[in-house]
Structure formats: C-alpha cells, structure tokens
Design an enzyme around this catalytic site. Structure first.
Site, mmCIF file in Angstrom:
data_model
loop_
_atom_site.group_PDB
_atom_site.id
_atom_site.type_symbol
_atom_site.label_atom_id
_atom_site.label_comp_id
_atom_site.label_asym_id
_atom_site.label_seq_id
_atom_site.Cartn_x
_atom_site.Cartn_y
_atom_site.Cartn_z
ATOM 1 N N GLU A 40 0.831 -1.214 0.000
ATOM 2 C CA GLU A 40 0.000 0.000 0.000
ATOM 3 C C GLU A 40 0.864 1.262 0.000
ATOM 4 O OE1 GLU A 40 -3.688 0.793 2.617
ATOM 5 O OE2 GLU A 40 -2.145 2.091 3.455
ATOM 6 N N TYR A 62 -6.962 6.735 -0.709
ATOM 7 C CA TYR A 62 -7.722 7.918 -1.119
ATOM 8 C C TYR A 62 -7.899 8.798 0.101
ATOM 9 C CZ TYR A 62 -11.252 10.669 -3.558
ATOM 10 O OH TYR A 62 -11.943 11.689 -4.166
ATOM 11 N N HIS A 65 -7.935 3.146 -4.155
ATOM 12 C CA HIS A 65 -8.960 3.283 -3.111
ATOM 13 C C HIS A 65 -9.894 4.435 -3.499
ATOM 14 C CE1 HIS A 65 -6.388 1.417 0.362
ATOM 15 N NE2 HIS A 65 -6.087 0.875 -0.798
ATOM 16 N N ASP A 95 -13.804 7.412 7.001
ATOM 17 C CA ASP A 95 -14.229 7.880 8.326
ATOM 18 C C ASP A 95 -15.085 9.123 8.135
ATOM 19 O OD1 ASP A 95 -12.951 5.937 9.827
ATOM 20 O OD2 ASP A 95 -11.045 6.996 9.700
ATOM 21 N N TYR A 118 -12.697 -5.906 9.154
ATOM 22 C CA TYR A 118 -12.093 -5.567 10.449
ATOM 23 C C TYR A 118 -12.095 -6.795 11.364
ATOM 24 C CZ TYR A 118 -12.882 -1.079 8.337
ATOM 25 O OH TYR A 118 -12.858 -0.036 7.438
ATOM 26 N N HIS A 123 -15.320 -3.295 13.363
ATOM 27 C CA HIS A 123 -15.177 -1.861 13.063
ATOM 28 C C HIS A 123 -15.540 -1.079 14.328
ATOM 29 C CE1 HIS A 123 -16.366 2.099 11.399
ATOM 30 N NE2 HIS A 123 -15.366 1.867 10.576
ATOM 31 N N LYS A 148 7.435 3.362 2.561
ATOM 32 C CA LYS A 148 8.855 3.086 2.842
ATOM 33 C C LYS A 148 9.309 1.872 2.039
ATOM 34 C CE LYS A 148 9.241 5.033 7.437
ATOM 35 N NZ LYS A 148 7.960 5.235 8.044
HETATM 36 P P1 FAD Z 1 -18.565 0.421 5.752
HETATM 37 O O1 FAD Z 1 -18.379 -0.906 5.113
HETATM 38 O O2 FAD Z 1 -19.650 1.283 5.232
HETATM 39 O O3 FAD Z 1 -18.770 0.173 7.320
HETATM 40 C C1 FAD Z 1 -18.721 1.276 8.257
HETATM 41 C C2 FAD Z 1 -19.576 0.941 9.475
HETATM 42 O O4 FAD Z 1 -20.949 0.879 9.093
HETATM 43 C C3 FAD Z 1 -19.258 -0.413 10.110
HETATM 44 O O5 FAD Z 1 -19.405 -0.277 11.497
HETATM 45 C C4 FAD Z 1 -20.318 -1.340 9.530
HETATM 46 O O6 FAD Z 1 -20.605 -2.421 10.397
HETATM 47 C C5 FAD Z 1 -21.509 -0.391 9.362
HETATM 48 N N1 FAD Z 1 -22.350 -0.754 8.211
HETATM 49 C C6 FAD Z 1 -21.930 -1.094 6.958
HETATM 50 N N2 FAD Z 1 -22.982 -1.342 6.167
HETATM 51 C C7 FAD Z 1 -24.096 -1.161 6.924
HETATM 52 C C8 FAD Z 1 -25.494 -1.250 6.671
HETATM 53 N N3 FAD Z 1 -25.953 -1.591 5.470
HETATM 54 N N4 FAD Z 1 -26.344 -0.947 7.692
HETATM 55 C C9 FAD Z 1 -25.891 -0.595 8.922
HETATM 56 N N5 FAD Z 1 -24.570 -0.494 9.213
HETATM 57 C C10 FAD Z 1 -23.695 -0.756 8.227
HETATM 58 N N6 FAD Z 1 -9.839 5.507 4.819
HETATM 59 C C11 FAD Z 1 -9.578 6.548 3.966
HETATM 60 O O7 FAD Z 1 -9.965 7.689 4.241
HETATM 61 N N7 FAD Z 1 -8.887 6.341 2.796
HETATM 62 C C12 FAD Z 1 -8.438 5.106 2.416
HETATM 63 O O8 FAD Z 1 -7.822 4.954 1.356
HETATM 64 C C13 FAD Z 1 -8.671 4.003 3.306
HETATM 65 N N8 FAD Z 1 -8.236 2.749 2.998
HETATM 66 C C14 FAD Z 1 -8.535 1.696 3.831
HETATM 67 C C15 FAD Z 1 -8.113 0.408 3.483
HETATM 68 C C16 FAD Z 1 -8.370 -0.679 4.322
HETATM 69 C C17 FAD Z 1 -7.909 -2.064 3.927
HETATM 70 C C18 FAD Z 1 -9.071 -0.472 5.552
HETATM 71 C C19 FAD Z 1 -9.336 -1.631 6.476
HETATM 72 C C20 FAD Z 1 -9.506 0.805 5.904
HETATM 73 C C21 FAD Z 1 -9.249 1.897 5.065
HETATM 74 N N9 FAD Z 1 -9.690 3.199 5.363
HETATM 75 C C22 FAD Z 1 -9.411 4.253 4.516
HETATM 76 C C23 FAD Z 1 -10.441 3.452 6.607
HETATM 77 C C24 FAD Z 1 -11.989 3.277 6.386
HETATM 78 O O9 FAD Z 1 -12.434 4.202 5.446
HETATM 79 C C25 FAD Z 1 -12.685 3.470 7.737
HETATM 80 O O10 FAD Z 1 -12.404 2.391 8.582
HETATM 81 C C26 FAD Z 1 -14.191 3.753 7.690
HETATM 82 O O11 FAD Z 1 -14.599 4.134 9.022
HETATM 83 C C27 FAD Z 1 -15.068 2.577 7.284
HETATM 84 O O12 FAD Z 1 -15.018 2.348 5.946
HETATM 85 P P2 FAD Z 1 -15.703 1.017 5.344
HETATM 86 O O13 FAD Z 1 -15.566 1.070 3.884
HETATM 87 O O14 FAD Z 1 -15.210 -0.179 6.046
HETATM 88 O O15 FAD Z 1 -17.241 1.306 5.744
#
Ligand code: FAD
Length: 291
Positions: free
Chosen positions: A17, A49, A77, A109, A145, A149, A272
């Site tokens: 990454e 992203y 992303h 987030d 997660y 999460h 890195k």
């Molecule tokens: P979601 O899948 O939407 O989930 C978020 C929360 O909502 C979870 O608690 C889930 O249980 C809940 N949820 C999901 N769907 C539903 C539903 N239908 N109804 C009710 N609840 C629901 N952040 C960045 O800003 N840029 C990046 O490039 C980036 N890359 C990442 C790469 C990886 C591998 C990981 C693990 C995280 C990354 N993140 C990044 C962080 C990520 O954006 C945050 O953790 C964010 O809070 C959650 O994103 P998500 O896509 O998992 O959300």
C-alpha cells in the site's frame, strides 16, 4: 489485470500500500517512491484515497504511475464520506480513462466537522459498490475488520454488514491491520460460517517507529499482544533496532499466515520501500514475483 483473477491463481501474493501526497508539489517524490516500490515486484500496489475520510486529488495520478508507467497492477482506493455522487462519478470517469480496473470501495471515516450523510451521499461502502457496478466493469474490493469496526455494536453485527457488502458486489476483502494472527483466524472462521467466501487479503503493518505505535494505540480496539509490546518496550530508545525488530515481527506474522493457508498478504508500507524491500527479501523463497 483484475485482482480477482490474480487471487484465483492460489499463488502466494504479497502486495503493497502507498498513500498519495497532499500537495501537487510533492508528486515527483511520490513518483520516485512508486518506482522504488515497483522494482520490488509486488503482486499489486494499492493507492489510498485521502485519509480520515477526506478527498484526494492525487490518487488517480499515482495509480496511473503504478500501472501505466511502472507496469504493476494497481488497486485505487475510493471513499465516499466526504464526496457527493457527482464527485464519485468524476473519479470513476478518470479511473476508466486511465484503464484502472480495480477499486477498493470504502465509506471512509466520517469527518467530525461535516454533516453526514447529505441527501446526495452514500451511507455505506455497500451503496458505493452498487453505484460502481452500475458505472462499469470494475473489479471491486472492500475493507474488513478482524477486531470489529469501531462503530459496530458487535463483531457479529459487523460481519452481517460485511455480508451485505459482499452481496453488493465486493469480490475480495482486505483486512485492517492486526498484530495477533489468531484474531484473523477466528474472524475467518466466523465469516465463513456466515457464508462470506470471497478471498480475504491479510493487512500487515510493519511497525518501525515510535509515531506509528502512538497511532496504532489511538485506534480503538486494536489488540497489541504481549509479544509485540515486549518488542516495542525493549527497542523504544533505539530507532534502528526498533525498525529491524518491526521488520522481523512482520515477517514472522506473514510466514505464520502463509503456513496456515492465508496466501494473500498486503503490506501497509507507510511509503517506505526499504521496509517493504527488507520484508520481501526475507520472503524471497516464499513469494516469487510473476515477472
Ligand atoms: P462500511 O463498510 O460502510 O462500514 C462502516 C460501518 O458501518 C461499520 O461499522 C459497519 O458495520 C456499518 N455498516 C456497513 N454497512 C451497513 C449497513 N448496510 N447498515 C448498517 N450499518 C452498516 N480511509 C480513507 O480515508 N482512505 C483510504 O484509502 C482508506 N483505505 C482503507 C483500506 C483498508 C484495507 C481499511 C481496512 C480501511 C481503510 N480506510 C481508509 C479506513 C476506512 O475508510 C474506515 O475504517 C471507515 O470508518 C469505514 O469504511 P468502510 O468502507 O469499512 O465502511
């Protein structure tokens, strides 16, 4: 190349990454990092992203550099917490113009100072995935997660939501970092029981400096096993020793994962190439680049 195809081969893959710079003036340095990382021949490279849910002006540029200049498959992303549908469509058009076919679709987030969701926004990554599928023929991944999460009521409800994400069209998952492999094995057992069968790529963060440790401990819920704490405490005062120990710890984690049948590992490199290179050197008989 579509990452879903790569994952079907059952070969060991190690991917890396990168994060893009905030300012355009830092792009030349970022291109240098891409080149150095590409020379290590990871199976693919991902480009984040923004951060903390913010937007990113340079992800597409860097993803283009990875794939179309350096010849390494790329995963771009894309988050939607700070973007309306118009902005998402704009980025999708740019990705298509550059023939970038892999997207890690994320909610991001939720920024503290913004109202969320606005009427023209996606609530969850699953909605973004549905939109991307309507837009075109992309291979789509999502985040998962192993420790749950932070916003989820429980790991079980998080896995239920994860299933929705997979049903929306997510073809593979990449995990949040973890430092105890048993947490991943337990998570995979639970996801399989819920019928989630897409490949899961294990995200490994080599911890090589004190700042990273502060960041990790601020992430709610990340378990730091005693073995990891001992390494950090013992070498906290010696940056070079901590770096070496962090590389060894990550290598050890990866070997254990592969030995237990987890063939796909993603390294959170923190830009890195020397750290990623040292890990790949340690695994030179275990991971063989395709070209
Ligand atoms: P979601 O899948 O939407 O989930 C978020 C929360 O909502 C979870 O608690 C889930 O249980 C809940 N949820 C999901 N769907 C539903 C539903 N239908 N109804 C009710 N609840 C629901 N952040 C960045 O800003 N840029 C990046 O490039 C980036 N890359 C990442 C790469 C990886 C591998 C990981 C693990 C995280 C990354 N993140 C990044 C962080 C990520 O954006 C945050 O953790 C964010 O809070 C959650 O994103 P998500 O896509 O998992 O959300």
């Amino acid at each position: 190349m579509k990452i879903s195809e790569l994952l079907k081969t059952k070969e060991v893959t190690i991917s890396c990454e990168l994060f893009p710079p905030k300012k355009g003036s830092e792009l030349p340095k970022a291109h240098e990092i891409v080149k150095e990382m590409a020379e290590l021949r990871p199976a693919f490279m991902s480009v984040t992203y923004g951060a903390s849910g913010g937007i990113s002006e340079h992800t597409v540029d860097l993803a283009n550099e990875v794939q179309n200049v350096n010849g390494v498959p790329v995963l771009a992303h894309l988050t939607c917490a700070s973007s309306g549908r118009d902005k998402i469509q704009e980025v999708l058009r740019e990705l298509r113009e550059h023939e970038i076919e892999n997207i890690l679709a994320l909610r991001g987030d939720i920024p503290e100072d913004l109202e969320f969701p606005l009427p023209n926004q996606y609530h969850h990554a699953s909605e973004l995935i549905e939109e991307i599928k309507l837009f075109g023929d992309f291979c789509i991944g999502g985040a998962c997660y192993p420790e749950g999460h932070p916003e989820a009521e429980s790991i079980e409800s998080d896995i239920d939501n994860l299933k929705r994400k997979v049903e929306a069209g997510c073809e593979f998952l990449t995990t949040q970092m973890f430092f105890d492999n048993n947490i991943l094995y337990n998570f995979l057992y639970r996801t399989l029981k819920k019928g989630i069968e897409v490949p899961v790529i294990a995200g490994i963060m080599p911890v090589t400096n004190a700042n990273q440790i502060k960041r990790i401990t601020s992430l709610s819920g990340t378990v730091l096993p005693q073995r990891f704490r001992a390494v950090v405490e013992r070498f906290a005062d010696s940056p070079a020793a901590l770096k070496q120990a962090g590389i060894a710890y990550a290598t050890d984690q990866i070997i254990d994962l592969i030995a237990n049948g987890i063939n796909n590992v993603h390294i959170y490199t923190m830009n890195k190439p020397d750290v990623a290179g040292a890990i790949l050197k340690n695994l030179s008989e275990i991971y063989k680049p395709r070209v």
